[in-house]
Design an enzyme around this catalytic site. Structure first.
Site, PDB file in Angstrom:
ATOM      1  N   CYS A 290       0.824  -1.197   0.000  1.00 29.77           N
ATOM      2  CA  CYS A 290       0.000   0.000   0.000  1.00 29.77           C
ATOM      3  C   CYS A 290       0.862   1.252   0.000  1.00 29.77           C
ATOM      4  CB  CYS A 290      -0.979  -0.015   1.165  1.00 29.77           C
ATOM      5  SG  CYS A 290      -0.238  -0.405   2.731  1.00 29.77           S
ATOM      6  N   CYS A 441       1.877   2.393   9.608  1.00 32.70           N
ATOM      7  CA  CYS A 441       2.415   2.229   8.250  1.00 32.70           C
ATOM      8  C   CYS A 441       1.863   3.376   7.411  1.00 32.70           C
ATOM      9  CB  CYS A 441       2.065   0.857   7.663  1.00 32.70           C
ATOM     10  SG  CYS A 441       0.349   0.685   7.161  1.00 32.70           S
TER      11      CYS A 441
END
Ligand SMILES: [Zn+2]
Length: 485
Positions: A290, A441
């Site tokens: 991602c 993240c």
């Protein structure tokens, strides 16, 4: 030292792309290679033990094929390359039929417009007619699609379809040269349409402002001669590859990441497909799925221009092409390497006993184990605002950053410990169970995977996921920089 074996010679060297050889000079390298791979001997040398004319030996950038160099000492760090003088595939047949070519005519204006091609012996009127009759789909109007679409239009491709579901945003402008600051918030296909119109209004242009799925992909590519994959995610790449193989449409694959690019031609002349090279997408947790990674501005231009060039050669039917090969370009150190991709007899899609016979929506999040499992305990998350408040209040919190080094280089999260997902289970003792641990993240998916991984490893401290990841939090971080760093 490393000895690189050019693709066409590789079969004689156990299919190795490179070999580690301990030797002081070329003579010793050749002795070693012919001892280890006796079959290679008759390819490299004639009956009088002379190196055959079509084989070249490079040390670094220098051609050292002449015997007089063979006793020269070579540094252990040098790269040695065995290269046949004539490399590459067989001449290509055009993917456009003669009947379609013959149906095309040019008016005076077109003769002038296309004169740069018409004066080339290898293109000429016949080649340009094939270009005009060609129907090409470009998926993705981003960094790679930008040069591809513009060069196809400029070259005179008669029918172009562009597929993209995204809108232009300010951060696109740096490497997506199709779009300008005035296009922000417009669909990417709209600026593609404007550009193509400005180049040549007679081009049949179709924009498709939607996300490709298993339900719509056949409608999108049906009746087209060629698909160029300029997307940036695994889900689309496998969907496009599978549909092209099943529909029998040639595919050009182009990809960029940071400073490196790849381009290849699949599904031509019964050649390999993407799944021959990578039967399945990368394993979960191994890649920053991602993360967008970023890329240096002109890289999309370099790789996209090569992809457009390959497209024109397939359409015209000239030259050697990247069928069964991947060109890997390292723009930082200027290495261009062509790697062979063999057709895989066991390929699940194009092999002898295929297991994939229809296109399916392949859910990458699901595949990566990122999606919530209904039986599983839900993951608790913390909103960026709430987290900011807790940091301001000096609450004791352990932050674990699971991003890749290049992502942390762009935006550091203050006071976080860094543990890659693969090491979490092993390093769980580094976490303090007496305080909350918050995982971070880029978009909040890998951090959720991190929590699940630790749970599986038996860690029972309280863990939270930063909702939306640093993409959601970065505005707050930048505005608090002084206080936090
Ligand atoms: Zn295959």
């Amino acid at each position: 030292m490393k000895v690189y074996i050019s693709a066409t010679l590789r079969n004689f060297f156990g299919k190795n792309e490179s070999l580690d050889v301990e030797a002081a000079n070329i003579k010793a390298i050749l002795d070693y290679l012919t001892d280890e791979y006796p079959e290679a001997k008759k390819i490299l040398f004639d009956d009088s033990e002379n190196l055959r004319g079509f084989v070249q030996i490079y040390v670094g950038e220098e051609n050292k094929s002449d015997k007089s160099y063979w006793k020269e000492e070579i540094d252990a760090g040098e790269e040695v390359l065995l290269l046949p003088a004539i490399a590459g595939g067989a001449p290509v047949e055009s993917i456009i039929s003669d009947d379609r070519r013959k149906a095309i005519t040019f008016d005076d204006k077109e003769v002038e417009r296309f004169s740069k091609h018409l004066m080339l012996r290898d293109i000429g009127v016949k080649g340009q007619k094939r270009i005009k009759s060609a129907r090409v789909v470009v998926v993705g109007a981003g960094a790679l699609g930008s040069p591809v679409i513009q060069y196809l239009a400029a070259a005179g491709v008669g029918t172009i379809k562009v597929v993209d579901f995204d809108e232009v945003s300010l951060e696109n402008i740096q490497n997506q040269i199709l779009h300008t600051s005035r296009d922000i918030h417009r669909p990417k296909v709209a600026s593609a349409r404007d550009k193509v119109r400005n180049i040549d209004r007679s081009i049949q242009f179709e924009d498709v402002n939607l996300q490709l799925t298993a339900d719509n992909i056949y409608d999108v590519i049906d009746g087209y001669d060629l698909v160029i994959d300029c997307t940036d995610n695994y889900k689309s790449r496998y969907l496009i590859n599978d549909a092209c193989v099943l529909a029998g449409i040639p595919l050009i694959f182009a990809a960029i990441f940071q400073f490196e690019g790849q381009v290849g031609v699949f599904n031509v002349n019964n050649g390999p497909c993407l799944r021959c090279l990578y039967p399945k997408p990368p394993e979960p947790g191994l890649v920053p799925t991602c993360s967008e990674g970023g890329s240096i501005s002109p890289l999309g231009g370099i790789i996209g221009s090569i992809a457009a060039n390959e497209a024109l050669k397939l359409i015209i039917g000239i030259g050697n092409h990247l069928d069964g090969q991947i060109l890997v370009v390292d723009s930082l150190y200027l290495h261009f390497r062509t790697l062979n991709v063999d057709k895989n007899a066991d390929c699940p899609l194009c092999g002898f006993a295929p297991t994939i016979t229809t296109v399916e929506d392949f859910d990458y999040e699901d595949f990566c184990g990122l999606r919530e499992d209904e039986d599983e305990e839900p993951i608790e998350s913390v909103e960026p605002d709430e987290l900011a408040r807790r940091i301001e209040a000096n609450e004791p919190i352990t932050f674990v950053d699971v991003r890749e080094p290049h992502e942390r280089a762009v935006l550091r999260f203050p006071n976080a410990i860094v543990i890659p997902i693969g090491q979490l289970a092993r390093r769980k003792n580094e976490l303090d169970k007496s305080v909350d641990t918050i995982f971070i993240c880029k978009q909040g998916q890998r951090s959720a995977l991190a929590i699940r991984t630790l749970r599986e490893a038996g860690y029972d401290g309280s863990m939270y996921n930063l909702k939306g990841g640093l993409d959601e939090m970065k505005g707050i971080i930048f505005s608090h920089e002084g206080a936090w760093l």
